[in-house]
Scaffold this motif. Structure first.
Motif, PDB file in Angstrom:
ATOM      1  N   LEU A  56      30.824  49.960  38.991  1.00  0.00           N
ATOM      2  CA  LEU A  56      30.424  48.590  39.419  1.00  0.00           C
ATOM      3  C   LEU A  56      30.274  48.333  39.837  1.00  0.00           C
ATOM      4  CD1 LEU A  56      34.121  47.780  39.299  1.00  0.00           C
ATOM      5  CD2 LEU A  56      32.865  47.677  37.596  1.00  0.00           C
ATOM      6  N   SER A  57      28.657  46.432  39.390  1.00  0.00           N
ATOM      7  CA  SER A  57      27.592  46.094  40.834  1.00  0.00           C
ATOM      8  C   SER A  57      28.637  46.219  42.387  1.00  0.00           C
ATOM      9  CB  SER A  57      27.581  45.265  40.003  1.00  0.00           C
ATOM     10  OG  SER A  57      28.630  44.032  40.102  1.00  0.00           O
ATOM     11  N   ASP A  58      29.491  46.589  42.526  1.00  0.00           N
ATOM     12  CA  ASP A  58      29.327  46.384  44.005  1.00  0.00           C
ATOM     13  C   ASP A  58      29.417  47.646  44.573  1.00  0.00           C
ATOM     14  OD1 ASP A  58      31.594  47.481  43.005  1.00  0.00           O
ATOM     15  OD2 ASP A  58      33.479  45.666  43.881  1.00  0.00           O
ATOM     16  N   GLY A  59      29.329  48.473  43.997  1.00  0.00           N
ATOM     17  CA  GLY A  59      29.282  50.460  44.081  1.00  0.00           C
ATOM     18  C   GLY A  59      30.942  51.140  44.469  1.00  0.00           C
ATOM     19  N   THR A  60      31.344  50.149  43.501  1.00  0.00           N
ATOM     20  CA  THR A  60      32.643  50.935  43.139  1.00  0.00           C
ATOM     21  C   THR A  60      33.174  51.102  41.904  1.00  0.00           C
ATOM     22  OG1 THR A  60      34.109  48.555  42.470  1.00  0.00           O
ATOM     23  CG2 THR A  60      33.980  49.663  45.004  1.00  0.00           C
TER      24      THR A  60
END
Length: 126
Positions: A56-60
């Motif tokens: 995911l774009s938030d690093g998760t």
């Protein structure tokens, strides 16, 4: 003056609601290996993805069922094995040892060695 204050408050409310919709987006998809390719990839020593997962774009990271903070790649050698084994694990725990990974991968007869789906999930093996 009152209408001006109401307009400013309404604008702030609208902008606040728009800012809350910033949900993380999928930036990379790791598709599950098709069943007909699994044997061939194992023979080649290549990675087999056991279930589809996403970066995911938030690093998760996430699967279709759960979200995780970390993607861990854990390598080691099983007892009497000819070569190393590498597990890719999505986890909410920052560190998982190879010993924990191989036991939780299904090779342990003790069910307490397994991870709950909320804690960690195996997504690939090599």
């Amino acid at each position: 003056m009152r209408r001006w204050i109401e307009a400013v408050l309404l604008l702030a409310l609208v902008l606040g609601l728009c800012g809350c919709s910033g949900e993380a987006e999928v930036v990379n998809t790791f598709a599950a290996t098709p069943e007909e390719l699994v044997s061939e990839l194992i023979e080649q020593g290549a990675e087999v993805t056991t279930q589809t997962y996403y970066e995911l774009s938030d690093g998760t990271w996430k699967t279709d069922d759960c979200a995780y903070q970390y993607r861990l790649v854990v390598t080691g050698r099983l007892h009497n094995a000819v070569k190393d084994t590498t597990y890719t694990v999505l986890s909410n725990t920052e560190e998982i040892t190879f010993d924990q990974a191989w036991r939780a991968s299904g090779l342990s007869s003790n069910s307490e060695d397994y991870f709950s789906a909320e804690d960690a999930c195996f997504v690939a093996i090599q």
